[in-house]
Design a protein around this motif. Structure first.
Motif, mmCIF file in Angstrom:
data_model
loop_
_atom_site.group_PDB
_atom_site.id
_atom_site.type_symbol
_atom_site.label_atom_id
_atom_site.label_comp_id
_atom_site.label_asym_id
_atom_site.label_seq_id
_atom_site.Cartn_x
_atom_site.Cartn_y
_atom_site.Cartn_z
ATOM 1 N N THR A 155 0.744 -1.128 0.041
ATOM 2 C CA THR A 155 -0.007 0.051 0.076
ATOM 3 C C THR A 155 0.897 1.077 0.065
ATOM 4 O OG1 THR A 155 -1.672 -1.245 1.185
ATOM 5 C CG2 THR A 155 -1.719 1.322 1.171
ATOM 6 N N ALA A 156 0.460 2.148 -0.786
ATOM 7 C CA ALA A 156 1.254 3.614 -0.797
ATOM 8 C C ALA A 156 0.378 4.757 -0.333
ATOM 9 C CB ALA A 156 1.496 3.962 -2.216
ATOM 10 N N TYR A 157 0.916 5.481 0.456
ATOM 11 C CA TYR A 157 0.306 6.515 1.129
ATOM 12 C C TYR A 157 0.697 7.836 0.659
ATOM 13 C CZ TYR A 157 -0.851 2.759 4.157
ATOM 14 O OH TYR A 157 -1.311 1.510 4.821
ATOM 15 N N TYR A 158 -0.064 9.061 0.683
ATOM 16 C CA TYR A 158 0.269 10.100 0.437
ATOM 17 C C TYR A 158 -0.588 11.273 1.231
ATOM 18 C CZ TYR A 158 -3.611 10.465 -2.663
ATOM 19 O OH TYR A 158 -4.836 10.437 -3.303
ATOM 20 N N THR A 159 0.108 12.497 1.825
ATOM 21 C CA THR A 159 -0.551 13.165 2.591
ATOM 22 C C THR A 159 -0.559 14.625 2.173
ATOM 23 O OG1 THR A 159 1.325 13.453 3.969
ATOM 24 C CG2 THR A 159 0.020 11.904 5.003
ATOM 25 N N LEU A 160 0.084 15.098 1.019
ATOM 26 C CA LEU A 160 -0.094 16.291 0.658
ATOM 27 C C LEU A 160 -0.350 16.169 -0.940
ATOM 28 C CD1 LEU A 160 -0.087 19.247 1.233
ATOM 29 C CD2 LEU A 160 2.658 19.292 0.840
ATOM 30 N N TRP A 161 -1.561 16.065 -1.229
ATOM 31 C CA TRP A 161 -1.964 16.036 -2.657
ATOM 32 C C TRP A 161 -1.366 14.826 -3.461
ATOM 33 C CZ3 TRP A 161 -6.434 18.056 -4.250
ATOM 34 C CH2 TRP A 161 -6.561 19.252 -3.811
ATOM 35 N N GLY A 162 -2.295 14.054 -4.245
ATOM 36 C CA GLY A 162 -1.808 13.141 -5.078
ATOM 37 C C GLY A 162 -2.897 13.011 -6.138
ATOM 38 N N GLU A 182 -5.101 -4.880 -4.036
ATOM 39 C CA GLU A 182 -6.512 -4.970 -4.484
ATOM 40 C C GLU A 182 -7.081 -3.988 -5.595
ATOM 41 O OE1 GLU A 182 -8.608 -3.338 -0.890
ATOM 42 O OE2 GLU A 182 -7.326 -4.478 0.478
ATOM 43 N N LYS A 183 -6.035 -3.128 -5.755
ATOM 44 C CA LYS A 183 -6.064 -2.157 -7.087
ATOM 45 C C LYS A 183 -7.241 -1.124 -6.836
ATOM 46 C CE LYS A 183 -3.475 -4.679 -9.486
ATOM 47 N NZ LYS A 183 -1.998 -4.607 -9.313
ATOM 48 N N VAL A 184 -7.057 -0.745 -5.364
ATOM 49 C CA VAL A 184 -8.115 0.183 -4.884
ATOM 50 C C VAL A 184 -7.560 1.450 -4.182
ATOM 51 C CG1 VAL A 184 -9.854 0.568 -3.229
ATOM 52 C CG2 VAL A 184 -9.935 -1.775 -4.482
ATOM 53 N N PHE A 185 -8.282 2.428 -4.267
ATOM 54 C CA PHE A 185 -7.726 3.816 -3.695
ATOM 55 C C PHE A 185 -8.608 4.044 -2.835
ATOM 56 C CE2 PHE A 185 -5.487 4.632 -7.850
ATOM 57 C CZ PHE A 185 -4.649 5.194 -7.676
ATOM 58 N N ASP A 203 -15.643 14.142 -0.574
ATOM 59 C CA ASP A 203 -14.675 14.282 0.528
ATOM 60 C C ASP A 203 -13.980 13.052 0.685
ATOM 61 O OD1 ASP A 203 -13.213 16.068 2.498
ATOM 62 O OD2 ASP A 203 -14.077 14.666 3.979
ATOM 63 N N THR A 204 -14.654 11.953 0.689
ATOM 64 C CA THR A 204 -14.216 10.563 1.060
ATOM 65 C C THR A 204 -14.540 9.851 -0.092
ATOM 66 O OG1 THR A 204 -14.411 11.129 3.477
ATOM 67 C CG2 THR A 204 -14.168 8.878 2.757
ATOM 68 N N LEU A 205 -13.560 8.896 -0.742
ATOM 69 C CA LEU A 205 -14.009 8.066 -1.628
ATOM 70 C C LEU A 205 -13.307 6.906 -1.773
ATOM 71 C CD1 LEU A 205 -15.438 8.229 -4.690
ATOM 72 C CD2 LEU A 205 -13.378 8.663 -5.632
ATOM 73 N N VAL A 206 -13.756 5.664 -2.345
ATOM 74 C CA VAL A 206 -13.063 4.434 -2.369
ATOM 75 C C VAL A 206 -13.221 4.080 -4.009
ATOM 76 C CG1 VAL A 206 -12.837 1.938 -1.702
ATOM 77 C CG2 VAL A 206 -13.515 3.636 -0.134
ATOM 78 N N TYR A 207 -12.178 3.872 -4.743
ATOM 79 C CA TYR A 207 -12.269 3.831 -6.010
ATOM 80 C C TYR A 207 -11.553 2.353 -6.408
ATOM 81 C CZ TYR A 207 -12.086 4.174 -11.186
ATOM 82 O OH TYR A 207 -12.145 3.936 -12.251
ATOM 83 N N SER A 208 -12.118 1.576 -7.102
ATOM 84 C CA SER A 208 -11.570 0.257 -7.782
ATOM 85 C C SER A 208 -11.129 0.455 -9.138
ATOM 86 C CB SER A 208 -12.451 -0.923 -7.399
ATOM 87 O OG SER A 208 -11.931 -1.920 -8.270
ATOM 88 N N THR A 209 -9.949 0.469 -9.489
ATOM 89 C CA THR A 209 -9.580 0.593 -10.822
ATOM 90 C C THR A 209 -9.745 -0.710 -11.645
ATOM 91 O OG1 THR A 209 -7.193 -0.481 -10.268
ATOM 92 C CG2 THR A 209 -7.453 1.731 -10.351
ATOM 93 N N GLU A 210 -10.255 -1.924 -11.145
ATOM 94 C CA GLU A 210 -10.695 -2.959 -11.830
ATOM 95 C C GLU A 210 -12.023 -3.023 -12.127
ATOM 96 O OE1 GLU A 210 -9.379 -6.330 -9.294
ATOM 97 O OE2 GLU A 210 -7.279 -6.456 -10.640
ATOM 98 N N SER A 211 -12.928 -2.851 -11.094
ATOM 99 C CA SER A 211 -14.409 -2.582 -11.209
ATOM 100 C C SER A 211 -14.818 -1.384 -11.789
ATOM 101 C CB SER A 211 -15.014 -3.035 -9.944
ATOM 102 O OG SER A 211 -15.044 -2.172 -9.118
ATOM 103 N N LYS A 212 -14.013 -0.319 -11.784
ATOM 104 C CA LYS A 212 -14.215 1.137 -12.203
ATOM 105 C C LYS A 212 -15.576 1.720 -11.209
ATOM 106 C CE LYS A 212 -11.424 0.559 -15.558
ATOM 107 N NZ LYS A 212 -11.087 -0.923 -15.407
ATOM 108 N N VAL A 213 -15.679 0.981 -9.982
ATOM 109 C CA VAL A 213 -16.699 1.576 -9.218
ATOM 110 C C VAL A 213 -16.228 2.595 -8.164
ATOM 111 C CG1 VAL A 213 -18.402 0.721 -7.282
ATOM 112 C CG2 VAL A 213 -18.218 -0.565 -9.500
#
Length: 528
Positions: A155-162, A182-185, A203-213
């Motif tokens: 897992t990759a993390y960022y705290t100032l804009w990505g 998981e291929k998930v943001f 403001d809060t999002l979970v995005y799957s790059t595989e399912s595109k949901v």
């Protein structure tokens, strides 16, 4: 002398070569000993030490546990390869600090670029920073100024804009993480998700790059060419353009809006299915539909609501309230209303008229409202009933009313007395929105109380006109009161004193006074 000097020089050179070889072997021995010690320590603690190669290197004079490496540094650690221009390797803490042109290979499809890095080999955590750190995972690219990558969690993390791109979609946020396995943001704070046809803000999002949901858990707006979606919690498939909202759902689509608790909306079909506190507003036609369940399909030109269904029509500064078990509204290709149909236990309220029936149908092009199965219409102080009632409208209001089969009109005079008019069918003609005269056609019967007003303004009953005729015509004054009756084709009419009116004429056959069922206010349309 010359030969002796040469032999001495040769002996000296041989000794020097032996000394160099000795010290070289000694240095190699020391390096081998250190490596064996490090390996033993690593085995003792269940950890593998970072392996490396470089063009040049030396120990840090200030800290002998640190090797300073440069000129093409390559390090490996448990399946990861790290390349950099230079690095510091801390053998005591099994950590690696690298500088410039950093390239990390995590797997066959996962890579990271940056210019500075700190790697904790014991915790397997990478900390990379640069003007732009780039993580590539297959078709997904994540860019940030600072990135932390936990290898144990992948897992990759960022705290100032990505900013991330995946296929033709772009995500950005102030904070977030990317789970490579998981291929998930998982991202939050000023979140944007967009492609060439839509923009999602939340403001809060979970995005799957595989399912595109995309799943969202806070105030969210989704903008597209054809619609705007608002939700507090739900999900959106960026591939199929299908949205699900579970809280405070709202959709705007070319002059039509849908509000509900839960909403399923297909942007491509322009089709919505709503549950709980449903409100569909068609601003083009000034119609609002309410209910506990509803659907709208713009491309198929229909909407309907059911379960406490209510439709509101705004016309001429007044509002008509229509309730039924289920209400359907259809429009033409331009979006203009064509028909409204309500089924089962229908009630209608408007200030100048009310009605009830089993079902109703309204044709907008004809301005024609038809009430089916035991309809009752109240207009001012009149009650009208028949098997079927048809009302025609124009810009002034009601233009004509048709009462088909078993028509019966009542007007209450006092608690026990009623003016009555019945026949096979009837037509009421209006002028400027007010009743002008009415024709009763076929087996016409009437009972009308005669009144007069004395000098003090008191109205009193002076007699009763009763009789039959083939047809009758009744004229109304400006107060909507019947003032004159004309009978046709051998009428049989009589005038009675009020007290002498025969009992059978006090209530003509089919008499049914239903004032208790009349809606007196908009909320009464729900009371059957």
């Amino acid at each position: 002398m010359t030969n002796k000097r040469q032999r001495t020089i040769a002996a000296t050179s041989e000794a020097q070569r032996s000394e160099v070889a000795f010290f070289g072997l000694a240095a190699f021995g020391r390096r081998l000993a250190v490596a064996l010690v490090l390996l033993a320590c690593g085995m003792a603690h269940g950890q593998k030490f970072i392996q490396y190669t470089s063009g040049m290197g030396a120990r840090d004079p200030q800290n002998p546990a640190v090797w300073i490496l440069y000129d093409g540094v390559v390090a490996t650690h448990e399946g990861m390869t790290l390349e950099a221009d230079s690095a510091h390797y801390d053998t005591e803490h099994n950590s690696f600090t690298a500088f410039d042109n950093i390239f990390i290979t995590l797997s066959d499809t996962t890579f990271i670029y940056g210019s500075q890095l700190y790697y904790d080999g014991n915790e397997r955590i990478l900390d990379i920073w640069d003007d732009t750190v780039v993580l590539i995972d297959g078709g997904t690219v994540l860019r940030a100024n600072h990135l932390t990558y936990e290898r144990n969690r992948e897992t990759a993390y960022y705290t100032l804009w990505g900013i991330a791109t995946s296929d033709d979609r772009t995500l950005s946020s102030r904070r977030g993480s990317y789970a490579a396995a998981e291929k998930v943001f998982y991202i939050n704070n000023d979140v944007r998700l967009s492609d060439s046809t839509m923009l999602l803000l939340t403001d809060t999002l979970v995005y799957s790059t595989e399912s595109k949901v995309a799943r969202f858990y806070s105030t969210t707006r989704i903008f597209s060419d054809s619609s705007t979606i608002y939700s507090e919690r739900g999900e959106y498939n960026t591939e199929t353009r299908f949205a699900v909202s579970f809280e405070d759902s709202h959709v705007e689509n070319q002059g039509r809006t849908i509000d509900s608790d839960t909403l399923y909306y297909d942007e491509r079909l322009e089709y919505g299915r709503a549950y709980g506190n449903v409100v569909i507003v068609d601003s083009l036609n000034n119609i609002t539909c309410r209910g506990r369940y509803g659907e709208t399909h713009r491309k198929r030109h229909f909407s309907y609501v059911t379960d406490s269904a209510l439709v509101l029509f705004v016309d001429g500064g007044d509002t008509l309230f229509l309730h039924g078990d289920t209400v359907y509204v259809t429009t033409d290709s331009a979006g203009s209303m064509e028909t409204v149909r309500a089924n089962y236990r229908v009630k209608v309220y408007r200030r100048d008229g009310q009605a009830l029936c089993d079902s109703v149908f309204y044709s907008a092009p004809d301005s024609c409202l038809t009430l089916f199965k035991d309809p009752v219409v109240w207009y001012d102080h009149y009650q009208c009933s028949a098997d079927t009632i048809v009302l025609l409208h124009d810009t002034a209001g009601v233009r004509r009313v048709f009462l088909h089969s078993s028509c019966f009109a009542l007007q209450q005079v006092d608690r026990e007395k009623f003016n009555q008019l019945k026949g096979r069918q009837s037509i009421v003609y209006f002028k400027d929105g007010e009743p002008d005269y009415a024709d009763v056609l076929g087996n016409a019967q009437m009972v009308f109380y005669i009144t007069e007003t004395d000098s003090a303004g008191q109205v009193r009953l002076v007699g009763v006109n009763a009789g039959v005729g083939s047809d009758m015509r009744i004229y109304f004054d400006s107060a909507r009161t019947a003032t004159r009756v004309v009978t046709y084709d051998k009428p049989d009419m009589q005038t009675y004193p009020v007290q002498k009116l025969p009992d059978e004429l006090k209530r003509l056959q089919g008499f049914s006074w239903q004032s208790a069922r009349r809606p007196r206010r908009p909320a009464d349309v729900f009371r059957w």
